[in-house]
Design an enzyme around this catalytic site. Sequence first.
Site, PDB file in Angstrom:
ATOM      1  N   GLY A  10       9.166  -6.767  -2.145  1.00 54.10           N
ATOM      2  CA  GLY A  10       8.621  -7.574  -3.583  1.00 54.10           C
ATOM      3  C   GLY A  10       6.825  -7.562  -3.271  1.00 54.10           C
ATOM      4  N   VAL A  42       1.040  -6.322   1.057  1.00 57.14           N
ATOM      5  CA  VAL A  42      -1.008  -6.168   1.407  1.00 57.14           C
ATOM      6  C   VAL A  42      -1.504  -7.110   0.113  1.00 57.14           C
ATOM      7  CG1 VAL A  42      -2.661  -4.822   0.499  1.00 57.14           C
ATOM      8  CG2 VAL A  42      -0.737  -3.869   2.095  1.00 57.14           C
ATOM      9  N   VAL A  44      -5.185  -8.257  -0.910  1.00 60.67           N
ATOM     10  CA  VAL A  44      -5.982  -8.313  -0.507  1.00 60.67           C
ATOM     11  C   VAL A  44      -7.048  -8.856  -1.287  1.00 60.67           C
ATOM     12  CG1 VAL A  44      -6.412  -6.779   1.298  1.00 60.67           C
ATOM     13  CG2 VAL A  44      -6.732  -5.845  -1.213  1.00 60.67           C
ATOM     14  N   LYS A  75     -13.848  -7.391 -15.087  1.00 59.12           N
ATOM     15  CA  LYS A  75     -14.189  -6.688 -14.368  1.00 59.12           C
ATOM     16  C   LYS A  75     -14.630  -5.944 -15.492  1.00 59.12           C
ATOM     17  CE  LYS A  75     -13.517  -2.377 -11.802  1.00 59.12           C
ATOM     18  NZ  LYS A  75     -12.863  -2.139 -10.584  1.00 59.12           N
ATOM     19  N   VAL A 199      15.986  -4.914   4.666  1.00 57.02           N
ATOM     20  CA  VAL A 199      16.844  -3.694   4.891  1.00 57.02           C
ATOM     21  C   VAL A 199      16.943  -3.169   6.212  1.00 57.02           C
ATOM     22  CG1 VAL A 199      16.962  -1.875   3.749  1.00 57.02           C
ATOM     23  CG2 VAL A 199      16.928  -3.747   2.720  1.00 57.02           C
ATOM     24  N   LEU A 350       2.646   1.453  -2.541  1.00 56.44           N
ATOM     25  CA  LEU A 350       1.764   2.465  -1.670  1.00 56.44           C
ATOM     26  C   LEU A 350       2.610   3.262  -1.018  1.00 56.44           C
ATOM     27  CD1 LEU A 350       0.425  -0.790  -0.323  1.00 56.44           C
ATOM     28  CD2 LEU A 350      -1.327   0.637  -1.263  1.00 56.44           C
ATOM     29  N   TYR A 452      -5.893  17.582 -15.753  1.00 55.56           N
ATOM     30  CA  TYR A 452      -4.468  17.054 -16.432  1.00 55.56           C
ATOM     31  C   TYR A 452      -4.695  15.384 -16.530  1.00 55.56           C
ATOM     32  CZ  TYR A 452      -1.923  21.045 -14.182  1.00 55.56           C
ATOM     33  OH  TYR A 452      -2.277  21.994 -13.789  1.00 55.56           O
ATOM     34  N   TYR A 453      -3.888  14.253 -17.116  1.00 54.77           N
ATOM     35  CA  TYR A 453      -4.778  13.179 -17.322  1.00 54.77           C
ATOM     36  C   TYR A 453      -4.667  12.057 -15.331  1.00 54.77           C
ATOM     37  CZ  TYR A 453      -4.008   8.174 -17.957  1.00 54.77           C
ATOM     38  OH  TYR A 453      -4.588   6.935 -18.284  1.00 54.77           O
TER      39      TYR A 453
HETATM   40  P1  FAD Z   1       3.840  -3.912  -0.307  1.00 55.79           P
HETATM   41  O1  FAD Z   1       2.457  -5.267  -0.772  1.00 55.79           O
HETATM   42  O2  FAD Z   1       2.558  -3.507   1.103  1.00 55.79           O
HETATM   43  O3  FAD Z   1       4.451  -4.343  -0.508  1.00 55.79           O
HETATM   44  C1  FAD Z   1       6.088  -4.101   0.590  1.00 55.79           C
HETATM   45  C2  FAD Z   1       6.670  -5.125  -0.073  1.00 55.79           C
HETATM   46  O4  FAD Z   1       8.017  -4.280   0.794  1.00 55.79           O
HETATM   47  C3  FAD Z   1       6.878  -6.560   1.089  1.00 55.79           C
HETATM   48  O5  FAD Z   1       7.800  -7.439   0.322  1.00 55.79           O
HETATM   49  C4  FAD Z   1       7.860  -6.629   2.294  1.00 55.79           C
HETATM   50  O6  FAD Z   1       8.015  -7.641   2.488  1.00 55.79           O
HETATM   51  C5  FAD Z   1       8.901  -5.150   1.410  1.00 55.79           C
HETATM   52  N1  FAD Z   1       9.579  -4.456   2.704  1.00 55.79           N
HETATM   53  C6  FAD Z   1       8.691  -3.690   4.283  1.00 55.79           C
HETATM   54  N2  FAD Z   1      10.008  -3.322   4.748  1.00 55.79           N
HETATM   55  C7  FAD Z   1      11.098  -4.507   4.157  1.00 55.79           C
HETATM   56  C8  FAD Z   1      12.547  -4.237   4.725  1.00 55.79           C
HETATM   57  N3  FAD Z   1      12.920  -3.060   5.410  1.00 55.79           N
HETATM   58  N4  FAD Z   1      13.850  -4.909   4.022  1.00 55.79           N
HETATM   59  C9  FAD Z   1      13.019  -5.536   2.408  1.00 55.79           C
HETATM   60  N5  FAD Z   1      11.603  -5.165   2.212  1.00 55.79           N
HETATM   61  C10 FAD Z   1      10.727  -4.591   3.514  1.00 55.79           C
HETATM   62  N6  FAD Z   1      -5.181  -1.988  -5.529  1.00 55.79           N
HETATM   63  C11 FAD Z   1      -6.010  -1.823  -6.801  1.00 55.79           C
HETATM   64  O7  FAD Z   1      -5.942  -1.562  -7.658  1.00 55.79           O
HETATM   65  N7  FAD Z   1      -7.508  -2.234  -6.299  1.00 55.79           N
HETATM   66  C12 FAD Z   1      -8.371  -2.870  -5.728  1.00 55.79           C
HETATM   67  O8  FAD Z   1      -9.396  -3.146  -5.159  1.00 55.79           O
HETATM   68  C13 FAD Z   1      -7.618  -2.581  -4.363  1.00 55.79           C
HETATM   69  N8  FAD Z   1      -7.707  -2.342  -3.072  1.00 55.79           N
HETATM   70  C14 FAD Z   1      -6.911  -2.065  -1.579  1.00 55.79           C
HETATM   71  C15 FAD Z   1      -7.541  -2.177  -0.171  1.00 55.79           C
HETATM   72  C16 FAD Z   1      -6.514  -2.165   0.472  1.00 55.79           C
HETATM   73  C17 FAD Z   1      -7.273  -2.152   2.130  1.00 55.79           C
HETATM   74  C18 FAD Z   1      -5.258  -1.362   0.317  1.00 55.79           C
HETATM   75  C19 FAD Z   1      -4.789  -1.459   2.076  1.00 55.79           C
HETATM   76  C20 FAD Z   1      -4.401  -1.697  -0.676  1.00 55.79           C
HETATM   77  C21 FAD Z   1      -5.354  -1.685  -1.901  1.00 55.79           C
HETATM   78  N9  FAD Z   1      -5.214  -1.834  -3.075  1.00 55.79           N
HETATM   79  C22 FAD Z   1      -5.623  -2.171  -3.981  1.00 55.79           C
HETATM   80  C23 FAD Z   1      -3.720  -1.226  -3.276  1.00 55.79           C
HETATM   81  C24 FAD Z   1      -2.630  -2.692  -3.269  1.00 55.79           C
HETATM   82  O9  FAD Z   1      -2.696  -3.439  -3.081  1.00 55.79           O
HETATM   83  C25 FAD Z   1      -1.199  -1.744  -3.576  1.00 55.79           C
HETATM   84  O10 FAD Z   1      -1.299  -1.146  -4.124  1.00 55.79           O
HETATM   85  C26 FAD Z   1      -0.569  -2.723  -4.153  1.00 55.79           C
HETATM   86  O11 FAD Z   1      -0.773  -3.981  -3.526  1.00 55.79           O
HETATM   87  C27 FAD Z   1       1.120  -2.301  -3.919  1.00 55.79           C
HETATM   88  O12 FAD Z   1       1.527  -2.438  -2.973  1.00 55.79           O
HETATM   89  P2  FAD Z   1       3.494  -2.444  -2.318  1.00 55.79           P
HETATM   90  O13 FAD Z   1       3.615  -3.183  -3.472  1.00 55.79           O
HETATM   91  O14 FAD Z   1       2.955  -0.773  -2.842  1.00 55.79           O
HETATM   92  O15 FAD Z   1       3.582  -2.642  -1.481  1.00 55.79           O
END
Ligand code: FAD
Length: 516
Positions: A10, A42, A44, A75, A199, A350, A452-453
């Site tokens: 989430g 994550v 930030v 931005k 999970v 991610l 590619y795109y």
């Molecule tokens: P996460 O935010 O890590 O979410 C993971 C989810 O999985 C959480 O809800 C967690 O509770 C859940 N989860 C994990 N394990 C379990 C389990 N066992 N059971 C149930 N749930 C679980 N993107 C941009 O577009 N611009 C930026 O400027 C930018 N800056 C960034 C800077 C940094 C340092 C980093 C690391 C990333 C940055 N990003 C940026 C990328 C962006 O933060 C991520 O792409 C975005 O937040 C998506 O993260 P996510 O949802 O894939 O993963």
Amino acid sequence: MLNRVVIVGGGTAGWMTASYFKAAFGDRIDITLVESGNVGAVGVGEATFSDIRHFFEFLGLKEKDWMPACNATYKLAVRFENWREQGHYYYHPFEQMRSVNGFALTDWWLKEKPTERFDKDCFVMSSVIDAGLSPRHLDGSLIDQPFDEGAEEMHGLTMSEHQGKTQFPYAYHFEAALLAKYLTQYSVDRGVKHIIDDVSHVDLDERGWITGVRTGEHGDLTGDLFIDCTGFRGLLLNKALEEPFISYQDTLPNDSAVALQVPMDMEKRGIRPCTTATAQDAGWIWTIPLMGRVGTGYVYAKDYLSPDEAERTLREFVGPAAADVEANHIKMRIGRSRNSWVKNCVGIGLASGFVEPLESTGIFFIHHAIEQLVKNFPGPDWDATYRNRYNDAVSHVMDGVREFLVLHYVAAKRQDNQYWKDTKTRAVPDGLAERLEKWKTQLPDSETIFPYYHGLPAYSYMCVLLGMGGIDVKPSPGLALTDSAAAQREFADIREKTRQLTETLPKAYDYFSQWH
Ligand code: FAD
């Protein structure tokens, strides 16, 4: 019918997927989203890419609906500081590149050099950003379009109505955690089942397809399609299905970040409507202005700098405002899953892949992946054609962005320590060396960039080459024989437009404070 979707995770990826699917498929799809109450997301303080506007538009959201709830700001560019030498900066704006007599204005700039600043001579937005202005007037009208009196309410026009015609697109900064919260409500209101639980196990059938995920308190969650949004863990895609992860670290060594969310009086500080990337001894620091705070962090390579040193440098950079703020150290997994869609599991966010956020592409990857998944949504026979198309599209985008980011380091003039010297000798992704040779004799165009795109037009590559200053580029030889009067008129037009706008646009802070 294949319509039962289970999303694990989430964060931004999980909730963007849930809300977009609901907007696309309505009640014909059944979505369960499970997120851990123990593992955080994550978040930030994120900067985005201009395509993000289509996401909000697709959901039917207007800026005034969601921006105040996410402390969002506009931005207009990325500002690169100190990549050439200390004190130097340039903008990579979203503004469309002008062309004159078939040559990009930057090509003319190389020949004419009205001043030493290509970004100010070729783009109006550079001076608008320097002055801390909003791309909209206080009544909601955009720079190049008067406010439509017939619109229902202020800011009522959709982005594409404006952006389709405008020379001046823009993107957003926002707090990713607040956006996830906003989209939670949006999704739950439209029927998404939301479960907070961990999970603990992924159940597979004899073919290795996922049949369900096991949770602590809510039993087994079964479905047809499983979306892995568990972040760097890749719990379903990489762990349960064992899909290999292809690291990009040989070409992009930054693998760590330390982040601070610093509360700030933005009225006093002012909002510069861009993301700033300031080069450092072992990477760079991002600065993202939001309403009420600044998101900042040091992206660095652990091979060159320890986490303690990175945090110390970041705190010195920010100053006393960060004294009481706790630092968030993040280990980044740089690269992509070999395939993001395997069997009945698709990794988004991610879990699919990530490159350092130098050009703010993380959320763009998510949005692009969701659009591709809707376009290639599987039927009951799981025809592999859709999966293959999806995997090609997702890997091309990430490989293309990787190459574009590597170009920043190769092209940066800075070579004052081992970290920066190594950026000039490290291997580059296949194809980039050859393309660089072409760009030395003629600026990049759509024929000579990554084929590619990947979301980045040719002018973005021009900005890197002209701004970073480490690679000699020349004007097209044909320009020597071409009358430059039309180009001179274009430069004069930019100067005049810049004057008009800097005299009339409101401060970015004043624009947003109307809503807060
Ligand atoms: P996460 O935010 O890590 O979410 C993971 C989810 O999985 C959480 O809800 C967690 O509770 C859940 N989860 C994990 N394990 C379990 C389990 N066992 N059971 C149930 N749930 C679980 N993107 C941009 O577009 N611009 C930026 O400027 C930018 N800056 C960034 C800077 C940094 C340092 C980093 C690391 C990333 C940055 N990003 C940026 C990328 C962006 O933060 C991520 O792409 C975005 O937040 C998506 O993260 P996510 O949802 O894939 O993963």
